[in-house]
Motif scaffolding. Sequence first.
Motif, PDB file in Angstrom:
ATOM      1  N   LYS A 131       0.845  -1.209   0.000  1.00 32.68           N
ATOM      2  CA  LYS A 131       0.000   0.000   0.000  1.00 32.68           C
ATOM      3  C   LYS A 131       0.875   1.252   0.000  1.00 32.68           C
ATOM      4  O   LYS A 131       2.058   1.192   0.341  1.00 32.68           O
ATOM      5  N   GLY A 174      -1.293  -2.181  -4.828  1.00 34.01           N
ATOM      6  CA  GLY A 174      -2.048  -1.403  -3.824  1.00 34.01           C
ATOM      7  C   GLY A 174      -1.555   0.024  -3.674  1.00 34.01           C
ATOM      8  O   GLY A 174      -1.887   0.698  -2.701  1.00 34.01           O
ATOM      9  N   ASP A 230      -7.902   8.036   2.783  1.00 33.10           N
ATOM     10  CA  ASP A 230      -8.603   6.807   2.390  1.00 33.10           C
ATOM     11  C   ASP A 230      -9.928   7.104   1.697  1.00 33.10           C
ATOM     12  O   ASP A 230     -10.503   6.226   1.054  1.00 33.10           O
ATOM     13  N   SER A 233      -9.812   6.163  -1.914  1.00 34.56           N
ATOM     14  CA  SER A 233      -9.203   4.837  -2.108  1.00 34.56           C
ATOM     15  C   SER A 233      -9.511   4.228  -3.490  1.00 34.56           C
ATOM     16  O   SER A 233      -8.838   3.297  -3.908  1.00 34.56           O
TER      17      SER A 233
END
Length: 248
Positions: A131, A174, A230, A233
């Motif tokens: 990520k 990610g 986020d 995302s």
Amino acid sequence: MRLTGKTAIVTGGASGFGAGIVRRFLQEGAKVMIADINGEAAKQLAQEMGDHATALRVDVGDRPSVQEMARHAIEQWGHVDILINNAGITHMPTPLEEVSEEDFDRVYRVNMKSVYLTAHALVPHLKERGKGVILNIASTAGVSPRPKLNWYNASKGWMITATKAMAVELAPDGIRVNALNPVAGETPLLKSFMGEDSPQMRQKFLSTIPLGRFSQPEDIGNAALFLCSDEASMITGVAMEVDGGRCI
Ligand SMILES: NC(=O)c1ccc[n+]([C@@H]2O[C@H](COP(=O)([O-])OP(=O)(O)OC[C@H]3O[C@@H](n4cnc5c(N)ncnc54)[C@H](O)[C@@H]3O)[C@@H](O)[C@H]2O)c1
């Protein structure tokens, strides 16, 4: 507190848009490294901002310096969540065939090679974690170029394409990669874009911005916050205008 627990490196974070991003990210709970070639200014801002801000003198066009930046951040925080490639420079408004090779190389090194060097230094770390977020501060110049800022414009067009290429390649890992395209903004760099800071020149630039004002470091901080949080995302590979309608 939309960035609580997150860590972010902001290149060129000691001034202008970068400082706007630093301030906004700290307000939202992030830990931030102000990575700037102007080490003194970075230190001053970090001191002003408190414990969650650190300063490091970094030249984004120099591989050892960029690698040291990544090493320092990972050692200090244990991990890096967000990288903002914000440091950038321009040549003065000049007919394209008259821009010196030295100026071209300078722009190339700070605006383009830096994206390659920071990717080399940090993408392996982000891949390992599965990520991460990279945000490139490009420009409306890369979409709707103004005359006489030719090679600067082209460097930002390159950055927008690099953003999309990175986004598609790194998505399976990610890692999200986006860009912001600010319009002319109230920062120390503005004078270099205008050539001279006069009321007439300001009016000329403003007349091309439908919302009728220059962008501010807070505008860029807010947009960066969204794209790096986020809440975004599902967003990768975009180059989002923060331009008061200039590119319509
Ligand atoms: N101000 C504008 O009108 C405008 C518009 C669109 C895009 N941009 C882009 O926004 C970004 C930030 O610009 P700004 O207006 O805040 O400029 P600024 O001059 O206020 O800040 C740039 C910062 O980058 C640092 N820097 C320069 N070279 C560096 C290097 N080699 N290594 C590390 N740090 C370095 C400087 O010391 C400075 O602190 C740039 O990429 C610029 O191209 C600016």
